[in-house]
Design an enzyme around this catalytic site. Structure first.
Site, PDB file in Angstrom:
ATOM      1  N   ARG A  21      48.901  32.732  45.475  1.00  0.00           N
ATOM      2  CA  ARG A  21      47.758  31.833  45.643  1.00  0.00           C
ATOM      3  C   ARG A  21      48.237  30.529  46.262  1.00  0.00           C
ATOM      4  NH1 ARG A  21      43.919  31.784  40.525  1.00  0.00           N
ATOM      5  NH2 ARG A  21      43.882  34.033  40.932  1.00  0.00           N
ATOM      6  N   SER A 112      40.255  33.767  42.943  1.00  0.00           N
ATOM      7  CA  SER A 112      39.472  33.777  41.708  1.00  0.00           C
ATOM      8  C   SER A 112      38.488  32.613  41.622  1.00  0.00           C
ATOM      9  CB  SER A 112      40.435  33.797  40.517  1.00  0.00           C
ATOM     10  OG  SER A 112      39.739  34.001  39.337  1.00  0.00           O
ATOM     11  N   LYS A 125      46.523  39.715  46.168  1.00  0.00           N
ATOM     12  CA  LYS A 125      47.364  40.417  45.219  1.00  0.00           C
ATOM     13  C   LYS A 125      47.295  41.908  45.480  1.00  0.00           C
ATOM     14  CE  LYS A 125      44.116  40.852  41.364  1.00  0.00           C
ATOM     15  NZ  LYS A 125      43.971  40.732  39.923  1.00  0.00           N
ATOM     16  N   ASP A 276      32.725  34.308  38.000  1.00  0.00           N
ATOM     17  CA  ASP A 276      33.516  33.444  38.880  1.00  0.00           C
ATOM     18  C   ASP A 276      33.602  33.983  40.308  1.00  0.00           C
ATOM     19  OD1 ASP A 276      35.176  35.599  38.383  1.00  0.00           O
ATOM     20  OD2 ASP A 276      36.993  34.382  38.543  1.00  0.00           O
ATOM     21  N   ASP A 278      35.552  35.857  42.097  1.00  0.00           N
ATOM     22  CA  ASP A 278      35.794  37.268  42.384  1.00  0.00           C
ATOM     23  C   ASP A 278      35.188  38.203  41.344  1.00  0.00           C
ATOM     24  OD1 ASP A 278      37.611  36.344  40.489  1.00  0.00           O
ATOM     25  OD2 ASP A 278      39.068  37.904  40.968  1.00  0.00           O
ATOM     26  N   ASP A 280      35.492  38.499  37.967  1.00  0.00           N
ATOM     27  CA  ASP A 280      36.156  39.060  36.783  1.00  0.00           C
ATOM     28  C   ASP A 280      35.974  38.216  35.529  1.00  0.00           C
ATOM     29  OD1 ASP A 280      37.860  37.090  37.652  1.00  0.00           O
ATOM     30  OD2 ASP A 280      39.653  38.351  37.774  1.00  0.00           O
ATOM     31  N   ARG A 281      35.546  36.964  35.672  1.00  0.00           N
ATOM     32  CA  ARG A 281      35.355  36.128  34.476  1.00  0.00           C
ATOM     33  C   ARG A 281      33.884  36.105  34.064  1.00  0.00           C
ATOM     34  NH1 ARG A 281      39.323  30.914  34.512  1.00  0.00           N
ATOM     35  NH2 ARG A 281      41.193  32.079  35.042  1.00  0.00           N
ATOM     36  N   THR A 343      49.984  35.822  28.828  1.00  0.00           N
ATOM     37  CA  THR A 343      48.817  35.520  29.661  1.00  0.00           C
ATOM     38  C   THR A 343      48.818  36.353  30.943  1.00  0.00           C
ATOM     39  OG1 THR A 343      48.733  33.301  28.792  1.00  0.00           O
ATOM     40  CG2 THR A 343      47.715  33.646  30.943  1.00  0.00           C
ATOM     41  N   GLU A 363      41.223  33.906  26.534  1.00  0.00           N
ATOM     42  CA  GLU A 363      40.456  32.693  26.267  1.00  0.00           C
ATOM     43  C   GLU A 363      39.878  32.094  27.542  1.00  0.00           C
ATOM     44  OE1 GLU A 363      41.697  29.708  27.624  1.00  0.00           O
ATOM     45  OE2 GLU A 363      43.392  30.861  28.403  1.00  0.00           O
ATOM     46  N   LYS A 375      39.759  42.444  34.250  1.00  0.00           N
ATOM     47  CA  LYS A 375      38.664  41.917  33.447  1.00  0.00           C
ATOM     48  C   LYS A 375      37.398  42.003  34.293  1.00  0.00           C
ATOM     49  CE  LYS A 375      40.246  37.304  34.631  1.00  0.00           C
ATOM     50  NZ  LYS A 375      41.565  36.697  34.425  1.00  0.00           N
TER      51      LYS A 375
HETATM   52  C1  G1P Z   1      44.831  31.583  34.152  1.00  0.00           C
HETATM   53  C2  G1P Z   1      44.351  31.940  32.769  1.00  0.00           C
HETATM   54  C3  G1P Z   1      44.726  33.362  32.435  1.00  0.00           C
HETATM   55  C4  G1P Z   1      44.195  34.300  33.506  1.00  0.00           C
HETATM   56  C5  G1P Z   1      44.646  33.830  34.878  1.00  0.00           C
HETATM   57  C6  G1P Z   1      44.006  34.657  35.972  1.00  0.00           C
HETATM   58  O1  G1P Z   1      46.227  31.696  34.215  1.00  0.00           O
HETATM   59  O2  G1P Z   1      44.882  31.062  31.814  1.00  0.00           O
HETATM   60  O3  G1P Z   1      44.214  33.690  31.184  1.00  0.00           O
HETATM   61  O4  G1P Z   1      44.655  35.598  33.309  1.00  0.00           O
HETATM   62  O5  G1P Z   1      44.273  32.463  35.079  1.00  0.00           O
HETATM   63  O6  G1P Z   1      42.616  34.591  35.953  1.00  0.00           O
HETATM   64  P1  G1P Z   1      47.196  30.435  34.092  1.00  0.00           P
HETATM   65  O7  G1P Z   1      46.772  29.443  35.161  1.00  0.00           O
HETATM   66  O8  G1P Z   1      46.962  29.841  32.741  1.00  0.00           O
HETATM   67  O9  G1P Z   1      48.565  30.990  34.279  1.00  0.00           O
HETATM   68 ZN    ZN Z   2      38.576  35.625  38.782  1.00  0.00          ZN
END
Ligand code: G1P
Ligand code: ZN
Length: 542
Positions: A21, A112, A125, A276, A278, A280-281, A343, A363, A375
Site C-alpha cells: 500500500r 481498503s 495484494k 469500506d 473494498d 470487507d469492513r 492482526t 476490532e 472479511k
Molecule cells: C488494520 C487493522 C486490522 C486489519 C487491517 C486490514 O491493520 O487494524 O485489523 O486487518 O487494517 O484491513 P493495521 O493498520 O492495524 O496493521
Molecule cells: Zn477494506
C-alpha cells in the site's frame, strides 16, 4: 508480442498487513507496479494455462493497473484472467470468484478504507487459491524477489475493454469480463433467510446502507433493493467514485459520522450500516445504538445459528489479539474453540481451511465466515438483518440482552498517526523492555496480572509470528494493547487498544469514556505516549 522490459529493483516493496500500500504517485513511478506484479508472478508456481482473478475497488488508477496486470499475466503464461466489469470486484467477491473459478489466485487492487485520488492511496495484494491473502511465507518471498528483479514481462497490445461482458482474447490468453455482483449475491442468498428479511421489511422495518461512494454500491443495490425489496433510497452513496467523493471510505464513527448522527435521531431507521472502500469492513448501528465491532462479533457468535447457512452451529471462532474478549465468553458458553491470532485476516485462513472455525472477526470493523477467505462487509450486514428478522428485538435490545448474559467489554482504540518511525519504534522498545516489571503494578484500582509481547503459533501449520503487540492484562479481564500499524502509508501509526470488562452484575450502562478513563490514564503512564509521539491526544478514536 511479449516484451522483456529491463528494470531495477525498488527497496520498499514489502507487503504489509494487507498487501503493498503506497501513494498513487509511488505506484505511478515507472516500473513500480510492474516490478511488484512480476515479483508475485515469479514466486507462484504452475502459472502456465492457469486462471487469475483481477478486480479492484474502483479507486483512481484501478483501470490502468488492471490493464498492466492483464498484459503481464498474458506475457507470463496465464491461460485466462477473469475481471469484474469496469474493473470492480469487492474483496470478498474476489475471494469467492477465486474459489469458485478454481483459479490459481487473484490480484486485488485496493487500499481498503484509505482515501483515493491522484494524491491519495493505492494498493495491491495477491490472494492464493483458497481465496485468502497470501500467507507470510509467500509475501516474504515476493519481497525477496522484488529486491533482485532485473526485468519484467509484458505485451505490446491494445487495452482490453473492461466494460464489455464476455470473453476477449489477449495474445492467446482469454480475458473474461464478468458481472461483479451476481455470483456473490447468489452466495448471500444461499446463506441467509431472504424470506424472513422480506417479512421484516413488510412489517415496516427500515434500513439505510451507506456505500461510501465505494465498491459496495452495486452489491447493495442488487441485494437490499432488488432482491430484498427495500426502497432504492435505502442505499446511499451507492455509486463507486474514483476518489470516494473526497472522503475516507472508512466505516467508523469519524468517517461515517453523518450516518451515525442520523441513527441517533428518534426518527432514525431501525437499522443503519456501512462498508469500506473494498467492501470487507462493516459498521452496524441501530436506532440510538452503535454496536462496537468487537460486540458485533460476539453477538454474531451467539446468534448466527439463526441463519440457514449456519443452522448447525459454529465449529469455532477466532478473533485478532487486539479485538475485545467479548467473543471468548460466547465461545466458552457454547463450548466451542476460540482462537486468538495476530492482526490481519491472513491468520484466519488456515483455521478456516482446516475447518476449525466458522466465524472470525477483528476490532477494526471486520467480520466474516468460512463462506470466503476475506472479511465481508455486506455479509455482516445481512447476518445482522437475518438475526433481527428472527429475534423480536431492536438492535439496542439485542445488544443489551447480550451484555446482561455475558457482561460488557467497554472498548476503544486510540490511533496516533504519522508518528516519526524512530519515535514509534523507541516507544515500543521501551515498553517491551519494561514487560517483566509490570505484573503486580497497579493502574488505578486495577492490578496487572500478566504482560507480554504477543506471539502466535499457527495451530494448523506450526508457522510462528512473534512481536505482534504488547499486551498488558489486568486481573478481572481488563486489558491494554500497544502495537504499530502495518497498513499506514506515512510514518508510523501507534494503536492503543483499551478494554475494561464489566460482568453481567456490574454497571452495563456507563459512558464508554468514563468506563475507560482509568485505563486511558494508565496507558499514558506506562508508555509515555505524549512525550514519545509529541501529540497531546490521539488523532482518531474508534
Ligand atoms: C488494520 C487493522 C486490522 C486489519 C487491517 C486490514 O491493520 O487494524 O485489523 O486487518 O487494517 O484491513 P493495521 O493498520 O492495524 O496493521
Ligand atoms: Zn477494506
Amino acid at each position: 508480442m511479449i516484451k522483456r522490459v529491463p528494470t531495477t529493483p525498488f527497496a520498499d516493496q514489502k507487503p504489509g498487513t494487507s498487501g503493498l500500500r503506497k501513494k498513487v504517485k509511488v505506484f505511478q513511478t515507472a516500473n513500480y507496479l510492474e516490478n511488484f506484479i512480476q515479483a508475485v508472478f515469479d514466486v507462484i508456481d504452475d502459472k502456465q494455462g492457469a486462471s487469475l482473478i483481477i478486480g479492484g475497488d474502483g479507486r483512481y488508477f484501478n483501470r490502468q493497473a488492471i490493464q498492466i496486470a492483464a498484459k503481464m499475466a498474458a506475457a507470463n503464461g496465464f491461460g485466462r484472467v477473469v475481471i469484474g466489469r469496469a474493473g470492480l470486484l469487492s474483496t470478498p467477491a474476489a475471494s469467492h470468484i477465486i474459489r469458485t473459478q478454481k483459479a490459481l489466485g487473484g490480484l486485488i487492487l485496493s487500499a481498503s478504507h484509505n482515501p483515493g485520488g491522484p494524491d491519495e492511496d493505492f494498493g495491491i495484494k495477491y490472494n492464493t487459491a483458497n481465496g485468502g491473502p497470501a500467507p507470510e511465507g509467500i509475501t516474504d518471498a515476493i519481497f525477496h524477489r522484488s529486491r533482485g528483479l532485473d526485468h519484467y514481462l509484458t505485451l505490446d497490445a491494445p487495452d482490453i475493454d473492461l466494460d464489455r461482458l464476455g470473453d476477449q482474447s489477449l495474445a492467446g490468453m482469454t480475458v473474461s469480463i464478468i458481472d461483479p455482483v451476481a455470483a456473490y449475491a447468489d452466495l448471500m442468498e444461499s446463506l441467509f433467510d431472504f424470506n424472513a428479511m422480506r417479512r421484516l421489511r413488510d412489517h415496516g422495518f427500515c434500513m439505510t446502507f451507506d456505500a461510501m461512494s465505494a465498491v459496495t454500491g452495486p452489491y447493495a443495490v442488487e441485494i437490499f433493493h432488488r432482491r430484498l425489496g427495500f426502497p432504492a433510497s435505502s442505499v446511499v452513496n451507492g455509486e463507486p467514485l474514483e476518489d470516494f467523493g473526497g472522503h475516507h471510505p472508512d466505516p467508523n464513527l469519524v468517517h461515517a459520522h453523518l450516518l451515525y448522527e442520523r441513527m441517533m435521531q428518534p426518527d432514525a431507521p431501525d437499522f443503519g450500516a456501512a462498508s469500506d472502500g473494498d467492501g470487507d469492513r462493516n459498521l452496524i448501528i441501530g436506532r440510538g445504538r452503535f454496536v462496537t465491532p468487537s460486540d458485533s462479533l460476539a453477538i454474531l457468535a451467539a446468534n448466527l445459528h439463526l441463519a440457514p447457512g449456519y443452522a448447525s452451529g459454529l465449529k469455532g471462532v477466532a478473533r485478532s489479539m487486539p479485538t475485545s474478549a467479548a467473543v471468548d465468553r460466547v465461545a466458552e458458553a457454547l463450548g466451542i474453540a476460540c482462537y486468538e491470532t495476530p492482526t490481519g485476516w491472513k491468520f484466519f485462513g488456515s483455521l478456516l481451511d482446516a475447518g476449525r472455525v466458522t466465524l472470525c472477526g477483528e476490532e477494526s470493523a471486520g467480520a466474516g465466515s468460512d463462506h470466503v477467505r476475506e472479511k465481508d462487509g455486506v455479509w455482516a450486514v445481512l447476518a445482522w438483518l437475518n438475526i433481527l428478522a428472527k429475534r423480536d428485538l431492536s438492535v439496542d435490545g439485542i445488544v443489551r440482552d447480550h451484555w446482561a448474559r455475558f457482561g460488557r467489554n467497554y472498548y476503544a482504540r486510540h490511533d496516533y498517526e504519522g508518528v516519526a518511525t524512530a519515535d514509534a519504534d523507541a516507544l515500543m522498545t521501551k515498553l517491551r523492555a519494561s514487560l517483566a516489571t509490570l505484573p503486580g503494578r497497579s493502574v488505578g484500582a486495577l492490578t496487572v496480572a500478566r504482560a507480554d509481547d504477543f506471539a502466535y503459533v499457527d495451530p494448523v501449520d506450526g508457522a510462528t509470528s512473534d512481536r505482534q503487540g504488547v499486551r498488558i492484562l489486568f486481573e478481572g479481564g481488563s486489558r491494554l494493547v500497544f502495537r504499530l500499524s502495518g497498513t499506514g502509508t506515512v510514518g508510523a501509526t501507534l494503536r492503543v487498544y483499551i478494554e475494561a470488562y464489566e460482568p453481567p452484575t456490574g454497571r452495563l450502562d456507563r459512558e464508554v469514556h468514563d468506563a475507560l478513563a482509568e485505563l486511558i490514564l494508565g496507558a499514558e503512564t506506562l508508555a509515555d505516549i505524549r512525550k514519545a509521539t509529541g501529540k497531546s491526544a490521539p488523532d482518531v478514536i474508534t
